[in-house]
Design a protein around this motif. Structure first.
Motif, PDB file in Angstrom:
ATOM      1  N   VAL A 149      49.886  77.522  42.659  1.00 12.33           N
ATOM      2  CA  VAL A 149      49.877  76.522  43.738  1.00 12.33           C
ATOM      3  C   VAL A 149      49.011  76.961  44.915  1.00 12.33           C
ATOM      4  N   SER A 150      48.903  78.261  45.135  1.00 11.57           N
ATOM      5  CA  SER A 150      48.121  78.741  46.278  1.00 11.57           C
ATOM      6  C   SER A 150      46.638  78.406  46.141  1.00 11.57           C
ATOM      7  N   VAL A 151      46.145  78.270  44.919  1.00  9.79           N
ATOM      8  CA  VAL A 151      44.733  77.930  44.707  1.00  9.79           C
ATOM      9  C   VAL A 151      44.406  76.574  45.326  1.00  9.79           C
ATOM     10  N   THR A 152      45.375  75.679  45.357  1.00  8.81           N
ATOM     11  CA  THR A 152      45.147  74.313  45.846  1.00  8.81           C
ATOM     12  C   THR A 152      45.818  74.041  47.195  1.00  8.81           C
ATOM     13  N   ASN A 153      46.209  75.097  47.905  1.00  6.65           N
ATOM     14  CA  ASN A 153      46.966  74.942  49.150  1.00  6.65           C
ATOM     15  C   ASN A 153      48.247  74.149  48.918  1.00  6.65           C
ATOM     16  N   GLY A 154      48.814  74.319  47.739  1.00 12.34           N
ATOM     17  CA  GLY A 154      50.043  73.621  47.376  1.00 12.34           C
ATOM     18  C   GLY A 154      51.271  74.420  47.768  1.00 12.34           C
ATOM     19  N   GLN A 155      52.377  74.133  47.097  1.00  8.94           N
ATOM     20  CA  GLN A 155      53.637  74.759  47.459  1.00  8.94           C
ATOM     21  C   GLN A 155      54.554  74.834  46.244  1.00  8.94           C
ATOM     22  N   LEU A 156      55.347  75.894  46.199  1.00  9.55           N
ATOM     23  CA  LEU A 156      56.389  76.071  45.193  1.00  9.55           C
ATOM     24  C   LEU A 156      57.744  75.933  45.868  1.00  9.55           C
ATOM     25  N   TYR A 157      58.619  75.152  45.268  1.00 10.60           N
ATOM     26  CA  TYR A 157      60.006  75.021  45.704  1.00 10.60           C
ATOM     27  C   TYR A 157      60.888  75.350  44.512  1.00 10.60           C
ATOM     28  N   VAL A 158      61.920  76.148  44.737  1.00  5.44           N
ATOM     29  CA  VAL A 158      62.827  76.526  43.658  1.00  5.44           C
ATOM     30  C   VAL A 158      64.250  76.188  44.066  1.00  5.44           C
ATOM     31  N   ALA A 159      64.940  75.455  43.191  1.00 10.48           N
ATOM     32  CA  ALA A 159      66.363  75.156  43.377  1.00 10.48           C
ATOM     33  C   ALA A 159      67.115  75.929  42.305  1.00 10.48           C
ATOM     34  N   PRO A 180      46.339  67.936  52.937  1.00  9.24           N
ATOM     35  CA  PRO A 180      46.141  68.924  51.874  1.00  9.24           C
ATOM     36  C   PRO A 180      45.785  70.341  52.327  1.00  9.24           C
ATOM     37  N   THR A 181      45.384  70.495  53.561  1.00 16.42           N
ATOM     38  CA  THR A 181      45.027  71.861  53.984  1.00 16.42           C
ATOM     39  C   THR A 181      46.085  72.496  54.859  1.00 16.42           C
ATOM     40  N   CYS A 182      47.280  71.902  54.930  1.00 12.75           N
ATOM     41  CA  CYS A 182      48.310  72.526  55.762  1.00 12.75           C
ATOM     42  C   CYS A 182      48.748  73.839  55.115  1.00 12.75           C
ATOM     43  N   PRO A 183      49.146  74.786  55.928  1.00 14.50           N
ATOM     44  CA  PRO A 183      49.441  76.114  55.402  1.00 14.50           C
ATOM     45  C   PRO A 183      50.657  76.124  54.485  1.00 14.50           C
ATOM     46  N   GLY A 184      50.597  76.941  53.449  1.00 15.70           N
ATOM     47  CA  GLY A 184      51.714  77.078  52.520  1.00 15.70           C
ATOM     48  C   GLY A 184      52.551  78.274  52.888  1.00 15.70           C
ATOM     49  N   SER A 185      53.725  78.334  52.295  1.00 18.40           N
ATOM     50  CA  SER A 185      54.580  79.490  52.444  1.00 18.40           C
ATOM     51  C   SER A 185      55.269  79.709  51.113  1.00 18.40           C
ATOM     52  N   ALA A 186      55.687  80.920  50.867  1.00 16.68           N
ATOM     53  CA  ALA A 186      56.319  81.255  49.590  1.00 16.68           C
ATOM     54  C   ALA A 186      57.592  80.461  49.442  1.00 16.68           C
TER      55      ALA A 186
END
Length: 187
Positions: A149-159, A180-186
């Motif tokens: 997801v980091s390649v595309t400035n995306g995000q991972l969410y885990v439940a 689309p360019t907002c910063p991601g976080s783990a």
């Protein structure tokens, strides 16, 4: 709980939303590993026939089932979805691939390294498509998914627990509305 959370999120999508739905698992139908359920388009218009996409999404949510014991080429599905969304890029929209998954690849398709390499080569900052992954359960490969997801400035969410599902869906929806360019976080 995941189905009820999905229905809440479907209600929250603005009428301006363009959406499509695919499912993926090994040998779904006729040997294919991915199958389009709803073609990409306006949530207020029909994909085909009379039923609008939003209604189709509710119907599909009611019929969602896991495929226990059936492997899936998660990485192949991510690449195919990314390419499909990129092909239909709309500069007036936040273009995202939202993937719901248990978060493990079966190792029978494209490798993680090949996927990351392809995404880096194909991701276009002038036509950005974010990959947003929502993973359910404790088996998600967080390191791999965060790299992807980091390649595309995306995000991972885990439940990991059922009680987290609605919060995860709402966070993913909020992210979809972000530029689309907002910063991601783990995740």
């Amino acid at each position: 709980m995941a189905i009820e959370a999905a229905k809440i999120v479907i209600k929250m999508f603005p009428d301006e939303t363009a959406i499509g739905v695919w499912e993926f698992a090994r040998k779904l139908q006729g040997g294919a590993d991915q199958r389009r359920l709803v073609g990409l388009g306006s949530i207020t218009e029909p994909d085909s026939g009379q039923e609008i996409r939003r209604t189709s999404l509710f119907r599909i949510a009611d019929g969602i089932k896991a495929f226990p014991g059936r492997a899936s080429s998660l990485y192949d599905s991510i690449l195919a979805g990314f390419r499909d969304v990129s092909k239909d890029y709309d500069p007036l929209m936040s273009n995202s691939l939202l993937l719901l998954t248990a978060g493990e690849d079966d190792g029978r398709g494209v490798s993680r390294a090949e996927l990351v390499k392809a995404l880096r080569a194909e991701w276009d900052p002038e036509r950005p498509v974010q990959i947003i992954v929502v993973a359910f359960g404790t088996g998600a490969d967080r390191n791999a998914l965060n790299e992807i997801v980091s390649v595309t400035n995306g995000q991972l969410y885990v439940a990991e627990q059922p009680g987290q599902i609605i919060d995860v869906f709402l966070s993913a929806l909020a992210r979809r509305l972000c530029h689309p360019t907002c910063p991601g976080s783990a995740g």
